[in-house]
Structures are given as C-alpha cells and as structure tokens.
Design a protein around this motif. Structure first.
Motif, PDB file in Angstrom:
ATOM      1  N   ALA A  89       0.840  -1.200   0.000  1.00  0.00           N
ATOM      2  CA  ALA A  89       0.000   0.000   0.000  1.00  0.00           C
ATOM      3  C   ALA A  89       0.869   1.241   0.000  1.00  0.00           C
ATOM      4  O   ALA A  89       0.600   2.209  -0.730  1.00  0.00           O
ATOM      5  CB  ALA A  89      -0.934  -0.006   1.203  1.00  0.00           C
ATOM      6  N   TYR A  90       1.934   1.230   0.803  1.00  0.00           N
ATOM      7  CA  TYR A  90       2.822   2.400   0.813  1.00  0.00           C
ATOM      8  C   TYR A  90       3.500   2.576  -0.544  1.00  0.00           C
ATOM      9  O   TYR A  90       3.566   3.690  -1.084  1.00  0.00           O
ATOM     10  CB  TYR A  90       3.882   2.284   1.909  1.00  0.00           C
ATOM     11  N   ASP A  91       4.012   1.490  -1.119  1.00  0.00           N
ATOM     12  CA  ASP A  91       4.662   1.599  -2.421  1.00  0.00           C
ATOM     13  C   ASP A  91       3.697   2.152  -3.469  1.00  0.00           C
ATOM     14  O   ASP A  91       4.075   2.940  -4.338  1.00  0.00           O
ATOM     15  CB  ASP A  91       5.193   0.230  -2.871  1.00  0.00           C
ATOM     16  N   PHE A  92       2.433   1.730  -3.401  1.00  0.00           N
ATOM     17  CA  PHE A  92       1.433   2.183  -4.361  1.00  0.00           C
ATOM     18  C   PHE A  92       1.207   3.690  -4.236  1.00  0.00           C
ATOM     19  O   PHE A  92       0.945   4.382  -5.222  1.00  0.00           O
ATOM     20  CB  PHE A  92       0.122   1.434  -4.128  1.00  0.00           C
ATOM     21  N   THR A  93       1.285   4.212  -3.002  1.00  0.00           N
ATOM     22  CA  THR A  93       1.053   5.646  -2.825  1.00  0.00           C
ATOM     23  C   THR A  93       2.103   6.489  -3.528  1.00  0.00           C
ATOM     24  O   THR A  93       1.874   7.676  -3.783  1.00  0.00           O
ATOM     25  CB  THR A  93       1.038   6.048  -1.339  1.00  0.00           C
ATOM     26  N   MET A  94       3.246   5.899  -3.856  1.00  0.00           N
ATOM     27  CA  MET A  94       4.286   6.675  -4.520  1.00  0.00           C
ATOM     28  C   MET A  94       3.846   7.131  -5.904  1.00  0.00           C
ATOM     29  O   MET A  94       4.281   8.179  -6.394  1.00  0.00           O
ATOM     30  CB  MET A  94       5.582   5.864  -4.610  1.00  0.00           C
ATOM     31  N   VAL A  95       2.965   6.375  -6.558  1.00  0.00           N
ATOM     32  CA  VAL A  95       2.436   6.816  -7.853  1.00  0.00           C
ATOM     33  C   VAL A  95       1.617   8.085  -7.659  1.00  0.00           C
ATOM     34  O   VAL A  95       1.711   9.045  -8.433  1.00  0.00           O
ATOM     35  CB  VAL A  95       1.592   5.718  -8.510  1.00  0.00           C
ATOM     36  N   LEU A  96       0.799   8.111  -6.598  1.00  0.00           N
ATOM     37  CA  LEU A  96       0.038   9.316  -6.278  1.00  0.00           C
ATOM     38  C   LEU A  96       0.976  10.473  -5.945  1.00  0.00           C
ATOM     39  O   LEU A  96       0.733  11.616  -6.341  1.00  0.00           O
ATOM     40  CB  LEU A  96      -0.880   9.046  -5.087  1.00  0.00           C
ATOM     41  N   TYR A  97       2.038  10.165  -5.228  1.00  0.00           N
ATOM     42  CA  TYR A  97       3.013  11.200  -4.853  1.00  0.00           C
ATOM     43  C   TYR A  97       3.649  11.826  -6.093  1.00  0.00           C
ATOM     44  O   TYR A  97       3.770  13.059  -6.180  1.00  0.00           O
ATOM     45  CB  TYR A  97       4.076  10.575  -3.951  1.00  0.00           C
ATOM     46  N   TYR A  98       4.045  10.995  -7.065  1.00  0.00           N
ATOM     47  CA  TYR A  98       4.667  11.544  -8.264  1.00  0.00           C
ATOM     48  C   TYR A  98       3.674  12.377  -9.072  1.00  0.00           C
ATOM     49  O   TYR A  98       4.034  13.420  -9.636  1.00  0.00           O
ATOM     50  CB  TYR A  98       5.233  10.409  -9.130  1.00  0.00           C
ATOM     51  N   ALA A  99       2.412  11.943  -9.126  1.00  0.00           N
ATOM     52  CA  ALA A  99       1.412  12.716  -9.860  1.00  0.00           C
ATOM     53  C   ALA A  99       1.181  14.059  -9.184  1.00  0.00           C
ATOM     54  O   ALA A  99       1.147  15.114  -9.842  1.00  0.00           O
ATOM     55  CB  ALA A  99       0.110  11.925  -9.948  1.00  0.00           C
ATOM     56  N   MET A 100       1.001  14.034  -7.862  1.00  0.00           N
ATOM     57  CA  MET A 100       0.829  15.289  -7.124  1.00  0.00           C
ATOM     58  C   MET A 100       2.047  16.181  -7.287  1.00  0.00           C
ATOM     59  O   MET A 100       1.932  17.416  -7.446  1.00  0.00           O
ATOM     60  CB  MET A 100       0.581  14.977  -5.647  1.00  0.00           C
ATOM     61  N   SER A 101       3.235  15.577  -7.289  1.00  0.00           N
ATOM     62  CA  SER A 101       4.469  16.353  -7.428  1.00  0.00           C
ATOM     63  C   SER A 101       4.538  17.059  -8.775  1.00  0.00           C
ATOM     64  O   SER A 101       4.959  18.223  -8.864  1.00  0.00           O
ATOM     65  CB  SER A 101       5.683  15.440  -7.259  1.00  0.00           C
ATOM     66  N   GLY A 102       4.136  16.350  -9.842  1.00  0.00           N
ATOM     67  CA  GLY A 102       4.136  16.992 -11.152  1.00  0.00           C
ATOM     68  C   GLY A 102       3.213  18.191 -11.194  1.00  0.00           C
ATOM     69  O   GLY A 102       3.540  19.233 -11.780  1.00  0.00           O
ATOM     70  N   TYR A 103       2.063  18.067 -10.545  1.00  0.00           N
ATOM     71  CA  TYR A 103       1.110  19.182 -10.502  1.00  0.00           C
ATOM     72  C   TYR A 103       1.686  20.329  -9.671  1.00  0.00           C
ATOM     73  O   TYR A 103       1.606  21.503 -10.062  1.00  0.00           O
ATOM     74  CB  TYR A 103      -0.208  18.714  -9.908  1.00  0.00           C
ATOM     75  N   ALA A 104       2.288  20.003  -8.513  1.00  0.00           N
ATOM     76  CA  ALA A 104       2.838  21.039  -7.639  1.00  0.00           C
ATOM     77  C   ALA A 104       3.968  21.803  -8.322  1.00  0.00           C
ATOM     78  O   ALA A 104       4.041  23.036  -8.245  1.00  0.00           O
ATOM     79  CB  ALA A 104       3.336  20.404  -6.338  1.00  0.00           C
ATOM     80  N   ALA A 105       4.862  21.065  -9.010  1.00  0.00           N
ATOM     81  CA  ALA A 105       5.979  21.734  -9.687  1.00  0.00           C
ATOM     82  C   ALA A 105       5.478  22.728 -10.725  1.00  0.00           C
ATOM     83  O   ALA A 105       5.938  23.870 -10.807  1.00  0.00           O
ATOM     84  CB  ALA A 105       6.893  20.700 -10.333  1.00  0.00           C
ATOM     85  N   ALA A 106       4.505  22.304 -11.534  1.00  0.00           N
ATOM     86  CA  ALA A 106       3.953  23.199 -12.558  1.00  0.00           C
ATOM     87  C   ALA A 106       3.185  24.351 -11.921  1.00  0.00           C
ATOM     88  O   ALA A 106       3.237  25.495 -12.392  1.00  0.00           O
ATOM     89  CB  ALA A 106       3.045  22.413 -13.503  1.00  0.00           C
ATOM     90  N   HIS A 107       2.482  24.065 -10.836  1.00  0.00           N
ATOM     91  CA  HIS A 107       1.709  25.109 -10.150  1.00  0.00           C
ATOM     92  C   HIS A 107       2.617  26.230  -9.671  1.00  0.00           C
ATOM     93  O   HIS A 107       2.326  27.421  -9.856  1.00  0.00           O
ATOM     94  CB  HIS A 107       0.956  24.491  -8.971  1.00  0.00           C
ATOM     95  N   PHE A 108       3.734  25.876  -9.036  1.00  0.00           N
ATOM     96  CA  PHE A 108       4.620  26.904  -8.495  1.00  0.00           C
ATOM     97  C   PHE A 108       5.423  27.603  -9.589  1.00  0.00           C
ATOM     98  O   PHE A 108       5.958  28.691  -9.357  1.00  0.00           O
ATOM     99  CB  PHE A 108       5.543  26.300  -7.434  1.00  0.00           C
ATOM    100  N   GLU A 109       5.497  26.997 -10.772  1.00  0.00           N
ATOM    101  CA  GLU A 109       6.169  27.659 -11.894  1.00  0.00           C
ATOM    102  C   GLU A 109       5.219  28.553 -12.695  1.00  0.00           C
ATOM    103  O   GLU A 109       5.668  29.393 -13.465  1.00  0.00           O
ATOM    104  CB  GLU A 109       6.774  26.602 -12.823  1.00  0.00           C
ATOM    105  N   HIS A 110       3.929  28.355 -12.508  1.00  0.00           N
ATOM    106  CA  HIS A 110       2.952  29.139 -13.267  1.00  0.00           C
ATOM    107  C   HIS A 110       2.922  30.569 -12.728  1.00  0.00           C
ATOM    108  O   HIS A 110       2.811  30.771 -11.514  1.00  0.00           O
ATOM    109  CB  HIS A 110       1.572  28.501 -13.150  1.00  0.00           C
ATOM    110  N   PRO A 111       2.990  31.578 -13.597  1.00  0.00           N
ATOM    111  CA  PRO A 111       2.981  32.963 -13.097  1.00  0.00           C
ATOM    112  C   PRO A 111       1.669  33.348 -12.431  1.00  0.00           C
ATOM    113  O   PRO A 111       1.651  34.210 -11.559  1.00  0.00           O
ATOM    114  CB  PRO A 111       3.228  33.788 -14.362  1.00  0.00           C
ATOM    115  N   ASN A 112       0.574  32.704 -12.818  1.00  0.00           N
ATOM    116  CA  ASN A 112      -0.722  33.025 -12.225  1.00  0.00           C
ATOM    117  C   ASN A 112      -1.625  31.788 -12.323  1.00  0.00           C
ATOM    118  O   ASN A 112      -2.508  31.715 -13.175  1.00  0.00           O
ATOM    119  CB  ASN A 112      -1.365  34.213 -12.949  1.00  0.00           C
ATOM    120  N   PRO A 113      -1.420  30.809 -11.440  1.00  0.00           N
ATOM    121  CA  PRO A 113      -2.156  29.552 -11.580  1.00  0.00           C
ATOM    122  C   PRO A 113      -3.656  29.693 -11.350  1.00  0.00           C
ATOM    123  O   PRO A 113      -4.434  28.893 -11.867  1.00  0.00           O
ATOM    124  CB  PRO A 113      -1.512  28.656 -10.517  1.00  0.00           C
TER     125      PRO A 113
END
Length: 929
Positions: A372-396
């Motif tokens: 179950a913990y290993d599976f959550t890492m897929v969710l973590y990477y997806a959330m991370s991709g969104y967070a990285a783009a969010h903080f790079e967006h000039p006006n999200p």
C-alpha cells in the motif's frame, strides 16, 4: 519520475508478441490433432499468432470430441491461452486458462508442474493488466507447485522465478527481484532444454533489477549478454531482440544518454513495426523510451509525438486506468514543464493523479502495508508533477491552487487509512470466522517478522523460502478479508475533499498542511531532482493561504543536526556554549524556512492543527523561535497525521472506562516470574467478553537491543501511582497500576483493551538504519514492516527473549507492530512517558511510522509522546498537570507547561532550554480525554 512508470516496458518478448495481420479464414486443417498442433507450433515460431490461435482452437475441439486421448488438453489450452495473451485478448486468455486449469485437475489429477505453468500464465495475465497483488499470489502458488513437482532446480520453477523478478522490479523491490532472477538464471544455464528466449529474458530481468538500485554498469553488460543470446538464436530482426534493445534504451535514458536511447529505441521500433506492426503493445513502450531520449536531446516536439503515440497504443491495449498509462501521462506533464507550458503540465498531472487514485482505491482493500505504501508513490509523483507546474505558473489561479490542495488531502495518509479501516472492520465483526481470520492474519504477520530476525541479512535459502510461504499465506488472508469487506459494502474511502476537511476544523483553529513534493529540474542536460516543501492553510471557511517553503535537502540537514544536538544535551546537565549557539542559530534558520512563510496566514493565539511531512515530523513546532520568541508562546499546536484524520475524528466511536497505568518494569524479570503475577483475565469493559491475545515474540534485530542492560526506573512507579490517585480524585473511575514483574507484555495485551486512558511510563526505543539489516528497498519502500523498529521495553526486556519461547511467555519488547495489532477501540488517550516514543520512520505523505502511528492504528484517538529523552522531573510534573485538569485540551496543557518553564528561565536570568519543556507533542483528536 524515476523508472518511468509502475510497470512500464517489462519483458514483453515472451508475454506480448502480437501479430499485425488478421487470422487466415481458410486454414488447412488436418484430420489428426497432432498435425494441427504441428502447424500451430510452426505458426507461433513464425510469429503468426492469429493463425496459431485458430489452429489451437481447432485442436482443442478435436481433442474434446472424445475420438483421441484428452491427456494433452491442459497443455493445448495453456498454449492457446498464451497466444491469446500475446494478442492481448485478456478476457479470452483468462477463460482459456481456467479451462486449462480444469482439465489439468480432471484429466491429469492436478499434476503440479502442469498446474504451475497455468498459474504462472494467469499471473502474467494479472501482471499485464496491472493487478500486481493478485499476480504475486498466483506466482507464489505456481512456484510452490513447480518445486513440489519437479524440485527447486526444475525449469518450470525458473520460469516462475523470472516472473516474480519482473513483478518485483515493477514494485521497486529490487533486492528481491535480483535474488529471484539469479536463482532462475542458475537453473537455466544448467539446463539445455531452456529456450534462448527464456534465457535472454532472464538475463534482462536480472539487469532490470540491478538497474533499479543503481547498478548501471552491471545492468548494461547483462542487457548485452541477453541481446547476444537472442541474436544468436533468432537473428537480429526478432521481437525478443527488439524488447532487449528497448530495455537498453531505457537504461540509456536513465543515465541521460539521449543519443544511445534514440539509437536503441529506433532499432527496437523498426523491428517491431516490421515484424508485428506499428500498433503492437511493445511499440507503445518503445515510443515512451524514445520520448525520454528526445527530451534529453532537447527535441521537445519529437518527444511529445512519441509520448502521445505511446499513450494511444497503451490505452488501446491496456485501458485508460492502467498504471503504465498513468506513467506515460506523467512524463507528458514533465515534458510540458520543460517546454515552459505549466498550464498543460498541470492538466496532464491531474489526469495521472485521477487514474492512480481510482486504481489505488479499488486495489487497496487487498494490499498489505508495504505494498500500500509503495502504491502511494504513484500518487506522490502525480501530485508532485502538478505542484511543480503550479509553483512555476505565473498566475495559476484559485481553482488550480484549490485542486493542488485537494490532491494533497486525497493522497496524504491514504495508506494508513487502508490499514486502520481494515483493522476496524475485522474487530467490528461479530462472526467467529472473521475473528479466526483476524487472529490468523496477526499470527502470520508476527511469524514473518520472527522468521526475518532469524536471518535479517537474507543469506539463508531456507529462511527465504519460509518468508515466501508466509507471504503467500498473508496475501491469501488479505484477499479473503478484501472479499468480505467488499461484500459488506465496506470502504475506507469516503469522499475526502477540501470542503469536508474544512467543515471538520473547529472554530478558533486553523489547519496547516505541510507537504513535500518531488521536483524534476528543467535543465535537461544535467538530470537532477530535488525534494521541496510547501504548505497550505485551511479554516472552517476554506483555503486561507498557500505558500512554498524550502528545498527539503537543507531543512533535512537542519532537522538531523538539531536532533543530534538534543541527543547530546540529554547526556549532560546543561548546554555547553558552542552547542547552544549552534542550536539557537539552526533553530532560527529552520524557522525562517519552514514557518515564517506560513506565519502571515496564522492568527495570534490560534490553535494550529499541524500536519507535518517527512522530517518536519521529528521536531516540535513549538520549540522553534523567531526574533520575538518561541512559537509555543503564540500558538497551541496539535499534530494531525493527515487531513483525512479530521473526518475520522467525527465518526462516532465507543468510549472505554478506567485507567490502565504501567511503570517501573523489572527489566530482569524471568519468564516464570512474569507469568506468575498475571492478573486473572477479566472481561472487557466494552464487550463483556474475555479479550484473546496471541504470544508474538518479535525481537528487533539490533546488537544494541541484544545487549540491553536497563536499570530500574523507580520514579516512573511514583509517576503512575500519582496518576492513579489523580484519576480517582478527578474521575472516580477504576484504575489499574502495574509495576515490577507485573508491568509486562502479557498484561498489556490482556488488559489494555477497553480502558479510556493508558499511561505507560518506561523506556521507548527506535532502531536506526545502521542497525536494521536490509529492510529498506532502493525506492525507500519497506520490504518488512517499519513498525518493527520502534516500541516499548517492558518487564524482562534485558533478557531479549531468553527462555520466553519455552515458557510460552512474551519477550518483554513490545514492538509498534504488536501495538497496532491490539484492539484499542474505546481508548481516548494514550500517555507515553517514554523516551523517543514520538519518533519513527518518515514516509512521503504518510507521516511517521512509529509508536504514535501504532496506537492510532490500534484505535486510540489521541497520543501524547516524546521526541527525545525526557527527565523524570519534567515527565512527572507534566503528567500530574494532565491528570489534574481533566476538562482541558491536552495541547493547551502542553503549551501552558512550556510557557511556565520559559518564564521561569527568563526570570532566573538563564537561557531558556527547549530540551526540558518541548519534547512532548500531542497527536490525534484534540477533544479526546
């Protein structure tokens, strides 16, 4: 995202060779099945799988007609199913494998080797469909049968071992995968009947697992060997060669070698398109590797074309919700970031998260804690991709910010919920069969842990086989539990969203949710990644604020150093000047990075419900200070493992009665002494029925625990006696105090259930990484339960289990895993007056795996515990305050205690010392008393 996707590009040479043409309608059918089968075999070798499928179907019909012997039916059905698997006709393959299994049982008496081959095929089917848990259970059964029918050196056993290695690579369990691949290879190189295809793909399986933990040079050599074996046997233009070229391309892009990745990817794609067609599933995986190669060559348009083509092919064959589709979409999100298009990157990352979350929710009921913990890492990477783009967006925009907060809320703590609600479901069932299932599951997990400690370094083959066998039993039990939960309509995952969380926040409080995310650097010429921190702040009205915090690498160093300084302080009477100066300076710097950006969103004297992530969990926020003073002077802090826990707190629950207090254990007490003073087993205050418990002698592997010699703790006896007196004065309820030999593990497991408050005053422990053996996989996922490495030391602990097994006694070391297996429904408050009882193993988005987590999983609503060694005087005073003020929130009492000590230090003109007043923190439901 490391390694691309959850399952991506996994040895498809054997399992997924798909013909580009349709089956011929005018097959020349011979009258005898042997002739038909000969033609079918030839069609397979010629890669004409549609024709082979039709011929095998005719052969099964002839064999079933009764005019010839049906002994060959299991084999022919299995061959037909294998061809259907290569054609990705998953539904047809499943049905055919089931027929093969039926005939293997009825026609051949369940001959082990035949059944093993069929189960291995069914496992491959589930593996390709992305159901890795079910696949592993089938593989383990197949391995048992193969070894029983042909011995551990039989080629059929090697086939299954390779299948396991492929699956373990997909689950990032590289150590286990490498071991199984080596065992398979050892068998195959000694057996001349093994096909070149099997041998080549086993070399590739070994290479892939070695690549997983960073053995890139060895992996490159093994892939070269695999390619040479396949080329000698089949020539350069065979699909097996294409699969290996693709693996070499994948290794190259992991090493940021775009040129090599392109060369081998182009070779692989050309072979597949020429022999099996452009829509072949393997082509989908090749396009994905070519996409990464072109990223590193900075040819982003070509990279995008390959990724889109990969997604198209994978969806066609595997469906939109397959993990590999999610992984491909994740790389498309990264690519959009590299192209400076954050809005599109967020869109794709959100798609990936939706797929992964849906799949986790469906699969979670039958996942063990580690998976179950290993599976959550897929969710973590997806959330991370969104967070990285969010903080790079000039006006999200507000909507995007809200969506990121909801992703974090949905992801954090989801693995713990899986375990918690599974435990609660088991305990709530008034059914003898369910009680037996729960007891069996607890005992098997305990035995797995005990077996592990016999050989923690994994060197003994007998111990490994025992582990495999116990793992199979555990997974079967989890599957049975999952079926019962589904049949009962039980689901741990009610709607967890921003609005429901905000509605659970009390007036006069805010919820501060820190979270870490993985950031891939956009400089493609130098591959790099960072862990970063951010936070959002909620109140009853909604999202109050959102802020980026810091690079997690620097804060990780600060936390480790501050913790080390506090440990040093515990061994001396006061701070030395250099240590205090360093501590003070680091504390200011850490506050600046992790709290100052949040502070503008938090109101004065507001209670802060704090959800820390990763290493932020290892320091109390109240200890931090800025230029005006300590944070505890301005805020009350209550720790919440995850936002979803706020919803759990609102659920009605039973409430126990009475105080259970344990202190001053006789650490030298012999097993017979401990058993002689057991109280008679009493009825539970909640159920009226005796509470059963199992003896589980789990000994943490660590020489520091093996050589324990703990002195008595007489002050803890006075502490719990005083707590019992205060309890009687304030509440008038029953109180049980256990000391000396009676303060033992048996008493805890017999008598803790049903009490409203537990007060445990003894030594706690947490085993550091250098004392564990190989429990962590290369990905950071757990090969064995992380709750084995923390716990409480009770009567007899100095003996470390000596004589316990013979007497039928416990060993005196109460691990967190054992705590989690205890039924503590009805326990409102746990007071751990024990050193380092609040520490644990930080996990991305899942909090600390330690004692506080264990009591939560057992059902306790609030836990008070310490992050470093505590003095007797401080512990006694604080516990006395808690029991003297039964109607006040624990977090407020902790704050008042800290402020009083700070004021005393200031009035005396001496440095304020957080070591003395800051170790205790409160986790869980602030209302529970």
């Amino acid at each position: 995202m490391p390694c691309g996707s959850l399952v991506g590009a996994l040895f498809v040479g054997t399992a997924l060779l798909i013909s580009g043409g349709d089956a011929q309608a005018n097959l020349h059918v011979q009258s005898h099945p042997d002739s038909i089968l000969a033609d079918a075999y030839a069609s397979e070798r010629a890669l004409d799988y549609p024709r082979a499928e039709s011929l095998y179907a005719v052969a099964t019909s002839r064999l079933e007609s009764g005019r010839v012997s049906t002994e060959r039916l299991p084999e022919v059905y299995a061959r037909l199913a294998g061809v259907q698997l290569r054609l990705c006709s998953f539904a047809a393959a499943r049905s055919t494998y089931e027929w093969a299994l039926l005939y293997a049982i009825t026609q051949r008496g369940g001959e082990p080797l035949a059944v093993a081959g069929i189960l291995n095929g069914l496992g491959r089917l589930e593996f390709l469909r992305g159901d890795l848990g079910r696949a592993e259970r089938l593989y383990l059964r197949a391995l048992r049968l193969a070894e029983a029918g042909g011995g551990p050196e039989h080629p059929r056993a090697a086939e299954v071992l390779r299948s396991l290695a492929e699956l373990e690579r997909a689950e990032r369990r590289f150590n286990e995968g490498e071991e199984h691949a080596r065992r398979a290879l050892d068998i195959q190189v000694k057996n001349h009947e093994v096909t070149a295809e099997e041998l080549a793909l086993t070399y590739a399986a070994l290479a892939f697992n070695m690549r997983g933990w960073g053995g890139y040079n060895a992996a490159d050599q093994l892939f070269g060997t695999a390619l040479a074996v396949a080329t000698r046997a089949y020539g350069e233009n065979h699909p097996v060669c294409a699969a290996i070229h693709n693996h070499i391309a994948g290794l190259a892009v992991n090493l940021i070698d775009g040129n090599k990745g392109q060369i081998h990817g182009d070779k692989a794609l050309a072979i597949i398109e020429r022999t099996l067609g452009p829509d072949h599933l393997e082509a989908g995986y090749i396009h994905a590797n070519l996409g990464r190669a072109y990223i590193y060559l900075e040819q982003f348009d070509r990279a995008m074309a390959h990724y889109r083509r990969s997604e198209e092919i994978l969806v066609r064959h595997l469906g939109i919700d397959h993990p590999d589709v999610a992984g491909t979409i994740g790389w498309i999100a990264h690519l959009y970031r590299f192209m400076k298009r954050p809005a599109e990157a967020m869109r794709e990352a959100e798609r990936m998260f939706a797929i992964a979350h849906s799949r986790f929710t469906r699969a979670s009921l039958q996942l063990e804690d580690r998976s179950a913990y290993d599976f959550t890492m897929v969710l973590y990477y997806a959330m991370s991709g969104y967070a990285a783009a969010h903080f790079e967006h000039p006006n999200p925009g507000a909507a995007a910010t809200r969506r990121l907060a909801e992703m974090v809320i949905a992801y954090q703590g989801i693995a713990s919920d899986n375990t918690y609600f599974g435990n609660q479901f088991l305990r709530a069932q008034d059914d003898d069969s369910m009680r037996r299932l729960g007891a069996h599951l607890a005992d098997v997990r305990a035995e797995r842990a005990a077996v592990h400690y016999r050989d923690p370094m994994g060197m003994d083959a007998t111990v490994r086989r025992m582990q495999d066998s116990l793992t199979r039993v555990e997974q079967d039990l989890l599957a049975e539990l999952a079926e019962r939960r589904l049949a009962a309509g039980d689901s741990a995952y009610w709607t967890v969203n921003l609005d429901s969380v905000c509605a659970a926040i009390p007036d006069g409080a805010c919820f501060v949710n820190q979270f870490g995310y993985w950031y891939m650097l956009t400089n493609t010429k130098v591959y790099g990644e960072q862990s970063r921190f951010a936070a959002f702040i909620l109140d009853r009205k909604g999202l109050r604020g959102f802020t980026h915090l810091a690079n997690a690498d620097s804060t990780h160093y600060q936390v480790n150093r501050l913790s080390t300084l506090l440990q040093q302080r515990s061994r001396q009477a006061s701070w030395d000047a250099p240590s205090w100066q360093e501590f003070d300076s680091l504390s200011l710097a850490y506050t600046t990075q992790t709290w100052s950006p949040i502070e503008r969103f938090v109101r004065p004297n507001e209670m802060v419900l704090l959800c820390p992530d990763l290493y932020a969990s290892l320091l109390p926020a109240g200890m931090l200070r800025d230029s005006s003073g300590y944070l505890i002077e301005d805020h009350t802090f209550q720790y919440i493992p995850a936002a979803r826990n706020l919803l759990r707190f609102r659920r009605e629950s039973m409430v126990g009665s009475g105080l259970f207090a344990l202190g001053n254990p006789d650490f030298d007490a012999l097993p017979e002494e401990r058993l002689a003073v057991l109280d008679n087993q009493e009825a539970s205050p909640l159920t009226g029925e005796p509470v059963e418990y199992a003896v589980r002698n789990i000994r943490p592997f660590c020489e520091r625990l093996d050589s324990l010699h703990l002195p008595p703790l007489p002050n803890t006896e006075r502490e719990i006696q005083r707590s019992a007196q205060r309890w009687s004065e304030q509440r008038g309820g029953p109180a049980r105090t256990l000391v000396q030999a009676a303060a033992n593990e048996e008493q805890f497991k017999r008598l803790a259930h049903g009490n409203r408050v537990l007060h445990l005053a003894t030594h706690g422990y947490f085993v550091e990484h250098d004392c564990r053996g190989p429990i962590l996989s290369a990905s950071g996922g757990y090969q064995f339960g992380p709750l084995l490495y923390s716990g409480l030391l009770l009567a007899g602990a100095n003996l470390n289990g000596k004589g316990a097994d013979e007497a039928g006694a416990e060993d005196g070391i109460l691990t967190s895993q054992e705590v989690a297996a205890t039924d503590l429904r009805g326990t409102n408050l746990v007071l751990l007056s024990a050193c380092e009882s609040a520490t644990g193993e930080p996990a991305n988005g899942q909090g600390l795996y330690g004692l506080a987590r264990a009591f939560e999983l057992a059902g306790a609503r609030q836990v008070v515990s310490a992050l470093w060694p505590v003095t007797d005087a401080a512990s006694m005073e604080l516990m006395d305050r808690i029991f003297s003020q039964p109607d006040r929130r624990i977090a407020d009492i902790l704050r008042d205690y800290a402020r009083d000590q700070i004021e005393k230090d200031r009035q005396a003109g001496r440095p304020t010392d957080p070591f003395l007043w800051a170790p205790y923190v409160a986790y869980g439901d602030w209302r529970a008393r």
